[in-house]
Scaffold this motif. Structure first.
Motif, PDB file in Angstrom:
ATOM      1  N   GLU A 147       0.815  -1.213   0.000  1.00 26.17           N
ATOM      2  CA  GLU A 147       0.000   0.000   0.000  1.00 26.17           C
ATOM      3  C   GLU A 147       0.853   1.269   0.000  1.00 26.17           C
ATOM      4  O   GLU A 147       0.898   2.033   0.963  1.00 26.17           O
ATOM      5  CB  GLU A 147      -0.947  -0.008   1.205  1.00 26.17           C
ATOM      6  CG  GLU A 147      -2.084  -0.996   1.078  1.00 26.17           C
ATOM      7  CD  GLU A 147      -2.988  -0.702  -0.109  1.00 26.17           C
ATOM      8  OE1 GLU A 147      -3.139   0.486  -0.455  1.00 26.17           O
ATOM      9  OE2 GLU A 147      -3.546  -1.647  -0.686  1.00 26.17           O
ATOM     10  N   ASN A 197       2.084   4.510  -2.967  1.00 25.45           N
ATOM     11  CA  ASN A 197       1.568   5.128  -4.190  1.00 25.45           C
ATOM     12  C   ASN A 197       2.307   4.695  -5.452  1.00 25.45           C
ATOM     13  O   ASN A 197       1.728   4.679  -6.531  1.00 25.45           O
ATOM     14  CB  ASN A 197       1.597   6.655  -4.056  1.00 25.45           C
ATOM     15  CG  ASN A 197       0.525   7.158  -3.107  1.00 25.45           C
ATOM     16  OD1 ASN A 197      -0.657   7.017  -3.362  1.00 25.45           O
ATOM     17  ND2 ASN A 197       0.946   7.721  -1.972  1.00 25.45           N
ATOM     18  N   THR A 217      -0.270   4.866   1.072  1.00 27.79           N
ATOM     19  CA  THR A 217      -1.637   5.296   0.770  1.00 27.79           C
ATOM     20  C   THR A 217      -2.404   5.394   2.089  1.00 27.79           C
ATOM     21  O   THR A 217      -1.911   4.983   3.147  1.00 27.79           O
ATOM     22  CB  THR A 217      -2.346   4.297  -0.157  1.00 27.79           C
ATOM     23  OG1 THR A 217      -2.589   3.076   0.573  1.00 27.79           O
ATOM     24  CG2 THR A 217      -1.498   3.985  -1.385  1.00 27.79           C
ATOM     25  N   ILE A 218      -3.602   5.903   2.020  1.00 25.05           N
ATOM     26  CA  ILE A 218      -4.438   6.018   3.219  1.00 25.05           C
ATOM     27  C   ILE A 218      -4.777   4.641   3.771  1.00 25.05           C
ATOM     28  O   ILE A 218      -5.148   4.487   4.926  1.00 25.05           O
ATOM     29  CB  ILE A 218      -5.724   6.816   2.900  1.00 25.05           C
ATOM     30  CG1 ILE A 218      -6.426   7.265   4.195  1.00 25.05           C
ATOM     31  CG2 ILE A 218      -6.657   5.980   2.036  1.00 25.05           C
ATOM     32  CD1 ILE A 218      -5.666   8.301   4.958  1.00 25.05           C
ATOM     33  N   TYR A 219      -4.619   3.617   2.941  1.00 26.11           N
ATOM     34  CA  TYR A 219      -4.939   2.250   3.348  1.00 26.11           C
ATOM     35  C   TYR A 219      -3.732   1.514   3.929  1.00 26.11           C
ATOM     36  O   TYR A 219      -3.849   0.358   4.313  1.00 26.11           O
ATOM     37  CB  TYR A 219      -5.470   1.451   2.155  1.00 26.11           C
ATOM     38  CG  TYR A 219      -6.740   2.008   1.559  1.00 26.11           C
ATOM     39  CD1 TYR A 219      -7.917   2.067   2.293  1.00 26.11           C
ATOM     40  CD2 TYR A 219      -6.770   2.472   0.241  1.00 26.11           C
ATOM     41  CE1 TYR A 219      -9.089   2.571   1.749  1.00 26.11           C
ATOM     42  CE2 TYR A 219      -7.938   2.981  -0.312  1.00 26.11           C
ATOM     43  CZ  TYR A 219      -9.089   3.027   0.446  1.00 26.11           C
ATOM     44  OH  TYR A 219     -10.241   3.530  -0.097  1.00 26.11           O
ATOM     45  N   LYS A 223      -9.104  -0.833   4.029  1.00 22.91           N
ATOM     46  CA  LYS A 223      -8.973  -1.305   2.650  1.00 22.91           C
ATOM     47  C   LYS A 223      -9.851  -2.525   2.427  1.00 22.91           C
ATOM     48  O   LYS A 223     -10.518  -2.660   1.393  1.00 22.91           O
ATOM     49  CB  LYS A 223      -7.507  -1.638   2.360  1.00 22.91           C
ATOM     50  CG  LYS A 223      -7.246  -2.193   0.961  1.00 22.91           C
ATOM     51  CD  LYS A 223      -7.634  -1.189  -0.116  1.00 22.91           C
ATOM     52  CE  LYS A 223      -7.296  -1.685  -1.519  1.00 22.91           C
ATOM     53  NZ  LYS A 223      -5.848  -1.707  -1.768  1.00 22.91           N
TER      54      LYS A 223
END
Length: 255
Positions: free
Chosen positions: A146, A148, A173-175, A225
């Motif tokens: 996870e 980018n 990522t936010i996840y 996620k």
């Protein structure tokens, strides 16, 4: 209504799971001064070294510096993994590199500094006052999961921290599961595994804070996620069910 509530709960993420080094304000300077110190990586078979010998006669030095091109996997920031040509001297399975006029030099098990001094001593037998530059030409780490821009990154220097690698990959990522980042390391043919918590300043004390050649960094997905994936599946099933219902109604109206 239930769908709205489900989406709301899955979209909320606690700041405690996102912010890095949350306890940094409570850490005193003495603790930071005892953080893990960088140690030079050790040269191993199959490494590719960039070696340049500079002499008083540039033409004679050019003979020694005739390195071969080797194909390796590696990318840069925001690029996909691809084969690329790296010019350098391959360390063979015996741990040696072969230099014109100088001969074979055993460099496996040495740091780049030690290997540079050894080659300089051997070059001094052939050349007057040689100067040697040596570094890794294929120092690479892989960042997966996870982030980018997951990829294998070939780096111009060997002092690379976990934060450097994640920055190259465009950050999590936010996840991404920040409290449980996995490091996979090959140490003398054996696999080592370590977990790092980016939320804690203890990461600076970890022996895995500085990465080594061929390390793999894996960022696991968090529960959000998984929930988002389940939500997407539910929406897909709902769309398919709606389409089927419309088709059934259309067929029924023609009977």
């Amino acid at each position: 209504m239930l769908l709205v509530a489900f989406c709301f709960t899955t979209s909320c993420v606690s700041n405690k799971k996102i912010a890095y080094f949350q306890d940094i304000q409570t850490v005193n300077q003495a603790q930071l001064e005892n953080a893990t110190k960088f140690t030079e990586p050790i040269i191993q078979p199959d490494d590719i070294l960039s070696i340049n010998v500079f002499t008083l006669n540039p033409q004679s030095g050019a003979i020694v510096n005739q390195a071969a091109s080797n194909t390796v996997l590696g990318g840069g920031a925001n690029t996909a993994v691809a084969s690329q040509q790296v010019t350098g001297f391959l360390v063979d399975r015996n741990g040696e590199v072969e230099l014109s006029l100088i001969g074979k030099v055993k460099v496996a098990g040495l740091t780049t500094f030690q290997a540079r001094e050894l080659i300089r001593e051997k070059a001094a037998i052939v050349y007057k006052e040689p100067n040697v530059q040596l570094r890794f030409a294929n120092f690479k780490v892989s960042v997966l999961g996870e982030v980018n821009s997951p990829s294998t990154y070939t780096l111009p220097n060997e002092k690379v921290s976990i934060l450097d690698a994640l920055s190259l990959a465009g950050d999590l990522t936010i996840y991404g599961k920040r409290e449980n980042v996995l490091i996979v390391r090959d140490n003398n043919g054996k696999k080592e595994f370590a977990r790092l918590d980016l939320n804690s300043s203890e990461i600076f004390n970890s022996p895995y804070y500085y990465l080594r050649q061929n390390d793999v960094v894996y960022v696991e997905p968090n529960k959000r996620k998984v929930s988002a994936s389940n939500s997407a599946q539910i929406q897909t099933v709902g769309v398919i069910a709606s389409v089927v219902s419309v088709i059934v109604l259309a067929i029924s109206s023609f009977k």
